[in-house]
Design a protein around this motif. Structure first.
Motif, short mmCIF file in Angstrom:
data_model
loop_
_atom_site.label_atom_id
_atom_site.label_comp_id
_atom_site.label_asym_id
_atom_site.label_seq_id
_atom_site.Cartn_x
_atom_site.Cartn_y
_atom_site.Cartn_z
N LEU A 70 47.53 41.20 23.13
CA LEU A 70 46.91 39.94 22.60
C LEU A 70 47.56 38.80 23.40
O LEU A 70 46.63 38.12 23.74
N HIS A 71 48.85 38.64 23.65
CA HIS A 71 49.30 37.69 24.36
C HIS A 71 48.71 37.66 26.00
O HIS A 71 48.49 36.58 26.24
N GLY A 72 48.53 38.78 26.42
CA GLY A 72 47.72 38.62 27.78
C GLY A 72 46.46 38.28 27.73
O GLY A 72 45.91 37.53 28.70
N ALA A 73 45.55 38.65 26.56
CA ALA A 73 44.32 37.95 26.70
C ALA A 73 44.09 36.56 26.20
O ALA A 73 43.66 36.14 27.01
N LEU A 74 45.06 36.06 25.33
CA LEU A 74 45.39 34.47 25.21
C LEU A 74 45.65 33.87 26.32
O LEU A 74 45.06 32.72 26.57
N CYS A 75 46.54 34.31 27.03
CA CYS A 75 46.80 33.83 28.46
C CYS A 75 45.65 33.67 29.17
O CYS A 75 45.26 32.59 29.98
N GLY A 76 44.71 34.51 29.06
CA GLY A 76 43.53 34.46 30.34
C GLY A 76 42.47 33.37 29.70
O GLY A 76 41.63 33.11 30.63
N LEU A 77 42.71 33.12 28.56
CA LEU A 77 41.46 31.89 28.24
C LEU A 77 41.61 30.71 28.73
O LEU A 77 40.61 29.96 29.01
N ARG A 78 42.75 30.53 29.53
CA ARG A 78 42.85 29.23 30.29
C ARG A 78 41.82 29.39 31.35
O ARG A 78 41.41 28.28 32.04
N ASN A 79 41.43 30.54 32.00
CA ASN A 79 40.59 30.65 33.02
C ASN A 79 39.78 31.90 32.84
O ASN A 79 39.84 32.83 33.30
N MET A 80 38.73 31.53 31.56
CA MET A 80 37.99 32.74 31.28
C MET A 80 36.96 33.06 32.15
O MET A 80 37.00 34.61 32.21
N ASN A 81 36.34 32.47 33.05
CA ASN A 81 35.72 33.19 34.11
C ASN A 81 36.33 33.96 35.08
O ASN A 81 35.75 35.06 35.52
N GLY A 82 37.46 33.54 35.64
CA GLY A 82 37.99 34.18 36.56
C GLY A 82 38.86 35.18 36.05
O GLY A 82 39.10 36.13 36.78
N LEU A 101 37.91 37.18 33.35
CA LEU A 101 37.01 37.89 32.19
C LEU A 101 37.45 39.33 32.08
O LEU A 101 37.68 39.77 30.98
N GLU A 102 37.58 40.11 33.27
CA GLU A 102 37.83 41.56 33.13
C GLU A 102 39.28 41.85 32.54
O GLU A 102 39.48 42.60 31.70
N ARG A 103 40.25 40.98 32.78
CA ARG A 103 41.55 40.99 32.30
C ARG A 103 41.62 40.88 30.97
O ARG A 103 42.24 41.73 30.05
N ILE A 104 40.96 39.63 30.43
CA ILE A 104 40.97 39.60 29.21
C ILE A 104 40.19 40.76 28.14
O ILE A 104 40.74 41.27 27.26
N GLN A 105 39.17 41.14 28.93
CA GLN A 105 38.58 42.47 27.94
C GLN A 105 39.32 43.62 28.05
O GLN A 105 39.22 44.27 27.09
N SER A 106 40.15 43.87 29.30
CA SER A 106 40.94 44.94 29.27
C SER A 106 42.07 44.68 28.17
O SER A 106 42.32 45.71 27.60
N HIS A 107 42.51 43.62 27.94
CA HIS A 107 43.69 43.43 27.15
C HIS A 107 43.37 43.72 25.60
O HIS A 107 43.83 44.31 24.88
N CYS A 108 41.99 43.24 25.39
CA CYS A 108 41.31 43.50 24.25
C CYS A 108 41.07 44.85 23.91
O CYS A 108 41.53 45.37 22.64
N ALA A 109 40.60 45.44 24.72
CA ALA A 109 40.26 46.98 24.64
C ALA A 109 41.51 47.74 24.16
O ALA A 109 41.81 48.71 23.41
N SER A 110 42.63 47.46 24.88
CA SER A 110 43.98 47.84 24.54
C SER A 110 44.57 47.70 23.19
O SER A 110 45.05 48.43 22.63
N VAL A 111 44.25 46.42 22.74
CA VAL A 111 44.23 46.41 21.25
C VAL A 111 43.72 46.89 20.27
O VAL A 111 43.90 47.69 19.34
N TYR A 112 42.45 47.44 20.62
CA TYR A 112 41.55 48.28 19.64
C TYR A 112 42.23 49.66 19.82
O TYR A 112 42.18 50.32 18.94
N GLU A 113 42.73 50.17 20.99
CA GLU A 113 43.23 51.31 21.11
C GLU A 113 44.42 51.56 20.26
O GLU A 113 44.76 52.55 19.46
N VAL A 120 35.08 34.33 24.46
CA VAL A 120 34.65 34.69 25.93
C VAL A 120 33.14 34.81 26.17
O VAL A 120 32.41 34.35 27.05
N ILE A 121 32.43 35.73 25.16
CA ILE A 121 31.10 35.76 25.41
C ILE A 121 30.10 34.37 25.05
O ILE A 121 29.47 34.15 25.90
#
Length: 209
Positions: free
Chosen positions: A125-137, A139-151, A205-206
């Motif tokens: 989650l921390h990794g995903a939240l850090c990515g919010l500062r630059n959502m467009n750049g 995006l893939e990293r944020i989604q990857s972190h979120c997918a890991s949380v779901y796992e 992000v969406i």
């Protein structure tokens, strides 16, 4: 010209990141309890301190939201994110306090597994939240972190089922069964809170894409 005259708060991302770091530290303290139950009183005091710090961050964030006209992401999302982040720390604090009440001295190995999952989930989650500062750049990293949380949440569900089955089959004392059933379920619920935060992050992000 109008934008330059209106208050613009740029620290919301800092609030999220600071709170998520506290979440990780809180989960690590719980993991230490699972490794060394004799340290329970010491670790519970530390968890309470972290919970107070997290509450302070949440209050500061909401106060900033009230005085800010222009925000980097939707106001409702900011409020939801900080409140749901706070749910994670509150859940760990409540669980640790309950363990003291129950005078837990021996820990089932499934608790060790669940606390490790929680540390992993909050770190992602921390990794995903850090990515919010630059959502467009990021995006893939944020989604990857979120997918890991779901796992992590799915893994916690599986561990919970296994833990409860073993508890009911092997433990003969009904009071112990009641205590550990609640502990296991509270641990799994904390991972549900992590999943909720990941859902909010993906929604942000969406909306921004």
């Amino acid at each position: 010209m109008l934008k330059r005259l209106l208050p613009f708060e740029t620290s919301f991302f800092e609030f999220f990141e600071k709170h998520s770091r506290l979440s990780i530290e809180t989960c690590k303290e719980l993991a230490l309890i699972a490794q060394t139950p004799s340290d329970l009183p010491l670790r519970v005091r530390r968890i309470k301190e972290l919970e107070h710090q997290a509450d302070d961050v949440a209050r500061e964030c909401i106060a900033a939201l009230h005085r800010t006209f222009i925000t980097p992401i939707d106001r409702a999302d900011i409020h939801r994110l900080i409140k749901r982040l706070d749910d994670i720390v509150d859940a760990i604090d409540a669980l640790a306090s309950r363990m003291v009440l129950y005078d837990i001295r021996l820990v089932w190995p499934e608790m060790q597994l669940l606390t490790t999952i929680l540390v992993n989930a909050t770190s992602e989650l921390h990794g995903a939240l850090c990515g919010l500062r630059n959502m467009n750049g990021d995006l893939e990293r944020i989604q990857s972190h979120c997918a890991s949380v779901y796992e992590c949440e799915k893994e916690a569900d599986e561990v919970l089922r296994t833990a409860l089955a073993r508890l009911f089959n092997e433990e003969k004392d009904p009071v112990t069964v009641i205590k550990w059933k609640e502990i296991f379920e509270r641990l799994e619920r904390a991972t549900d809170h992590c999943e909720t935060v990941a859902n909010i992050i993906e929604g942000v992000v969406i909306e921004a894409s």
